[in-house]
Motif scaffolding. Structure first.
Motif, PDB file in Angstrom:
ATOM      1  N   ARG A 320       0.934  -1.220  -0.088  1.00  0.00           N
ATOM      2  CA  ARG A 320       0.021   0.018   0.038  1.00  0.00           C
ATOM      3  C   ARG A 320       0.816   1.306   0.154  1.00  0.00           C
ATOM      4  O   ARG A 320       0.543   2.204  -0.944  1.00  0.00           O
ATOM      5  N   LYS A 321       1.897   1.253   0.840  1.00  0.00           N
ATOM      6  CA  LYS A 321       2.927   2.326   0.853  1.00  0.00           C
ATOM      7  C   LYS A 321       3.521   2.712  -0.482  1.00  0.00           C
ATOM      8  O   LYS A 321       3.595   3.646  -0.794  1.00  0.00           O
ATOM      9  N   ALA A 322       4.038   1.641  -1.099  1.00  0.00           N
ATOM     10  CA  ALA A 322       4.451   1.709  -2.401  1.00  0.00           C
ATOM     11  C   ALA A 322       3.776   2.293  -3.328  1.00  0.00           C
ATOM     12  O   ALA A 322       4.054   3.073  -4.345  1.00  0.00           O
ATOM     13  N   TRP A 323       2.527   1.675  -3.362  1.00  0.00           N
ATOM     14  CA  TRP A 323       1.637   2.232  -4.484  1.00  0.00           C
ATOM     15  C   TRP A 323       1.319   3.603  -4.382  1.00  0.00           C
ATOM     16  O   TRP A 323       1.108   4.286  -5.301  1.00  0.00           O
ATOM     17  N   ILE A 324       1.071   4.099  -3.146  1.00  0.00           N
ATOM     18  CA  ILE A 324       0.644   5.501  -2.839  1.00  0.00           C
ATOM     19  C   ILE A 324       1.856   6.424  -3.302  1.00  0.00           C
ATOM     20  O   ILE A 324       1.597   7.446  -3.857  1.00  0.00           O
ATOM     21  N   ALA A 325       3.014   5.728  -3.066  1.00  0.00           N
ATOM     22  CA  ALA A 325       4.151   6.548  -3.447  1.00  0.00           C
ATOM     23  C   ALA A 325       4.527   6.580  -5.090  1.00  0.00           C
ATOM     24  O   ALA A 325       4.628   7.864  -5.640  1.00  0.00           O
ATOM     25  N   LEU A 326       4.065   5.619  -5.593  1.00  0.00           N
ATOM     26  CA  LEU A 326       4.320   5.664  -7.043  1.00  0.00           C
ATOM     27  C   LEU A 326       3.356   6.582  -7.816  1.00  0.00           C
ATOM     28  O   LEU A 326       3.916   7.300  -8.500  1.00  0.00           O
ATOM     29  N   VAL A 327       1.977   6.538  -7.307  1.00  0.00           N
ATOM     30  CA  VAL A 327       1.240   7.419  -8.145  1.00  0.00           C
ATOM     31  C   VAL A 327       1.597   8.866  -7.850  1.00  0.00           C
ATOM     32  O   VAL A 327       1.297   9.797  -8.674  1.00  0.00           O
ATOM     33  N   GLY A 328       2.450   9.143  -6.883  1.00  0.00           N
ATOM     34  CA  GLY A 328       2.809  10.649  -6.686  1.00  0.00           C
ATOM     35  C   GLY A 328       3.865  10.951  -7.714  1.00  0.00           C
ATOM     36  O   GLY A 328       4.130  12.124  -7.917  1.00  0.00           O
ATOM     37  N   TYR A 329       4.317  10.083  -8.661  1.00  0.00           N
ATOM     38  CA  TYR A 329       5.286  10.275  -9.706  1.00  0.00           C
ATOM     39  C   TYR A 329       4.626  10.421 -11.211  1.00  0.00           C
ATOM     40  O   TYR A 329       5.361  10.546 -12.224  1.00  0.00           O
ATOM     41  N   ILE A 330       3.199  10.078 -10.935  1.00  0.00           N
ATOM     42  CA  ILE A 330       2.556  10.204 -12.220  1.00  0.00           C
ATOM     43  C   ILE A 330       2.009  11.586 -12.421  1.00  0.00           C
ATOM     44  O   ILE A 330       1.158  12.177 -11.660  1.00  0.00           O
ATOM     45  N   ASN A 331       2.249  12.444 -13.550  1.00  0.00           N
ATOM     46  CA  ASN A 331       1.976  13.635 -13.915  1.00  0.00           C
ATOM     47  C   ASN A 331       0.467  13.620 -14.596  1.00  0.00           C
ATOM     48  O   ASN A 331      -0.151  12.488 -14.800  1.00  0.00           O
ATOM     49  N   LYS A 332      -0.082  14.705 -15.031  1.00  0.00           N
ATOM     50  CA  LYS A 332      -1.450  14.821 -15.336  1.00  0.00           C
ATOM     51  C   LYS A 332      -1.568  14.181 -16.810  1.00  0.00           C
ATOM     52  O   LYS A 332      -2.638  13.996 -17.281  1.00  0.00           O
ATOM     53  N   GLU A 333      -0.426  14.025 -17.311  1.00  0.00           N
ATOM     54  CA  GLU A 333      -0.752  13.412 -18.859  1.00  0.00           C
ATOM     55  C   GLU A 333      -0.525  12.035 -18.745  1.00  0.00           C
ATOM     56  O   GLU A 333      -0.900  11.353 -19.684  1.00  0.00           O
ATOM     57  N   GLY A 334      -0.280  11.351 -17.552  1.00  0.00           N
ATOM     58  CA  GLY A 334      -0.315   9.898 -17.409  1.00  0.00           C
ATOM     59  C   GLY A 334       0.999   9.416 -17.406  1.00  0.00           C
ATOM     60  O   GLY A 334       1.183   8.241 -17.725  1.00  0.00           O
ATOM     61  N   ASP A 335       2.187  10.238 -17.311  1.00  0.00           N
ATOM     62  CA  ASP A 335       3.471   9.793 -17.469  1.00  0.00           C
ATOM     63  C   ASP A 335       3.892   9.708 -16.023  1.00  0.00           C
ATOM     64  O   ASP A 335       3.958  10.694 -15.317  1.00  0.00           O
ATOM     65  N   ILE A 336       4.921   8.527 -15.893  1.00  0.00           N
ATOM     66  CA  ILE A 336       5.598   8.366 -14.656  1.00  0.00           C
ATOM     67  C   ILE A 336       6.953   8.808 -14.876  1.00  0.00           C
ATOM     68  O   ILE A 336       7.690   8.594 -15.692  1.00  0.00           O
ATOM     69  N   ALA A 337       7.458   9.359 -13.799  1.00  0.00           N
ATOM     70  CA  ALA A 337       8.913  10.046 -13.668  1.00  0.00           C
ATOM     71  C   ALA A 337       9.787   8.856 -13.025  1.00  0.00           C
ATOM     72  O   ALA A 337       9.428   8.094 -12.418  1.00  0.00           O
ATOM     73  N   ASN A 338      11.046   9.224 -13.011  1.00  0.00           N
ATOM     74  CA  ASN A 338      12.005   8.507 -12.244  1.00  0.00           C
ATOM     75  C   ASN A 338      12.187   7.114 -12.795  1.00  0.00           C
ATOM     76  O   ASN A 338      12.395   6.300 -12.116  1.00  0.00           O
TER      77      ASN A 338
END
Length: 378
Positions: A320-338
């Protein structure tokens, strides 16, 4: 007095319910930003709108690459779990030109990175029952255990040594192999019911585990690159999860593979960072947080909890902690960073720390969709 008691009891019950919700082993209730359906729609729309090999594409692309294949597969699983027929139709239509105008983009299955392409037509067949997809996908699955006819004799002799051991001639003992090989074979078993596909995948996995898994459950990038690189380990975590999900209980190698999977998950639990992710080098806290490997680990953890392979009370908070952290890296275009750029092995610590951090690279887009499917699956 009775009214007061009832009010107190009602308050206590409500408090207990809220406490139970907050403390429960829960992979269902999410803050809005982490809602799997919402995130899935955003990320899959990004894929549908993207051209082939959209991240650093060749000009023009020579063939479909494995990051796109893995993202496509994740999009298909999201279409299935969300019962989105419109999305399935779009993903199907994206594929159809490979039988005609884009036939030149279909890779030859002479390498693990190309052979995994077969996963997409096999999954399309599973969902559509169109035999054209089945025929194409099975060619890729069968090719992994069939030496190319045009290979030089010396190469054929080297390949035959692997086949004699029940292994694919594509065996390299590289960590990403255990997704690229086992995915196609597991999917071939799923659509045909023929045990040879899943049994040989399990045998291949066990040989790899016996050969390259370290005592802490993790994997070096290569024998000559003794580093626990995040995404490399992610392929092993995801590959074991996919294989175990398909593997019949009577397969003699299942218990050993499950034990190896659990050793890896225990090590990942130890190395999860305070921010919820894992580093570019898993055991090096000074390395930067890397999302593609972290998403693969998250997928493996969710799958393990959902299937009862892992203790839910112990591992759900990690996932759960990992999933919430991951979505914090997704921008409004739907791209994940890092997302770590494509990385070959190298015996150089600084080399791994200096790798470019991409945004929107399909190495990272793919496992986000896998996580969403795993979260939504009953």
């Amino acid at each position: 007095m009775i009214t007061i008691v009832r009010s107190i009891l009602s308050g206590i019950a409500m408090s207990l319910a809220l406490y139970a919700t907050a403390q429960s082993v829960d992979l269902k209730n999410w803050p809005e930003k982490a809602n799997p359906i919402s995130v899935g729609r955003l990320v899959v729309q990004r894929f549908v709108e993207s051209p082939h090999n959209s991240f650093k594409p060749p000009s023009p692309p020579k063939s479909i690459t494995y990051p796109e294949v893995c993202t496509w597969y994740g999009a298909l699983k999201f279409a299935e779990i969300s019962q989105n027929r419109t999305l399935l139709d779009k993903l199907t239509q994206r594929f159809m030109p490979f039988f005609d105008t884009e036939k030149h983009l279909v890779p030859r299955p002479w390498h693990v990175d190309y052979a995994v392409f077969g996963t997409v037509p096999l999954e399309l067949y599973r969902q559509t029952k169109n035999n054209t997809f089945l025929e194409m996908g099975m060619r890729f699955a069968d090719a992994q255990w069939s030496i190319p006819i045009d290979s030089p004799q010396t190469v054929k002799d080297a390949y035959q040594k692997f086949l004699d051991k029940g292994l694919t001639w594509q065996t390299r003992y590289w960590i990403d192999d255990m997704y690229m090989i086992t995915m196609v074979q597991s999917k071939a078993f799923q659509v045909t019911g023929e045990r040879k596909y899943i049994d040989r995948a399990a045998h291949e996995m066990l040989v790899y585990l016996d050969t390259i898994q370290k005592e802490n459950g993790l994997f070096y990038h290569a024998p000559d690159a003794p580093f626990f690189w995040g995404r490399g380990n992610g392929w092993m975590a995801a590959g074991m999860s996919e294989l175990l999900s398909a593997l019949p209980n009577d397969n003699p190698n299942k218990s050993a593979i499950l034990a190896a999977y659990r050793r890896m998950m225990a090590s990942l639990k130890r190395y999860q960072r305070e921010d919820g992710l894992w580093g570019q080098l898993i055991d090096k806290p000074e390395s930067w947080p890397e999302t593609s490997g972290s998403a693969m680990f998250t997928y493996a953890l969710i799958t393990g909890v959902k299937n009862g392979w892992l203790d839910a009370k112990e591992y759900t908070p990690i996932a759960r902690k990992a999933w919430i952290a991951l979505v914090g890296y997704i921008n409004k275009e739907g791209d994940i960073a890092n997302v770590c750029e494509g990385t070959n092995r190298k015996n150089d610590y600084q080399y791994y720390l200096d790798r470019k951090q991409n945004t929107g690279d399909m190495h990272g887009q793919a496992p986000i969709l896998w996580c969403i499917y795993a979260l939504l699956k009953k």
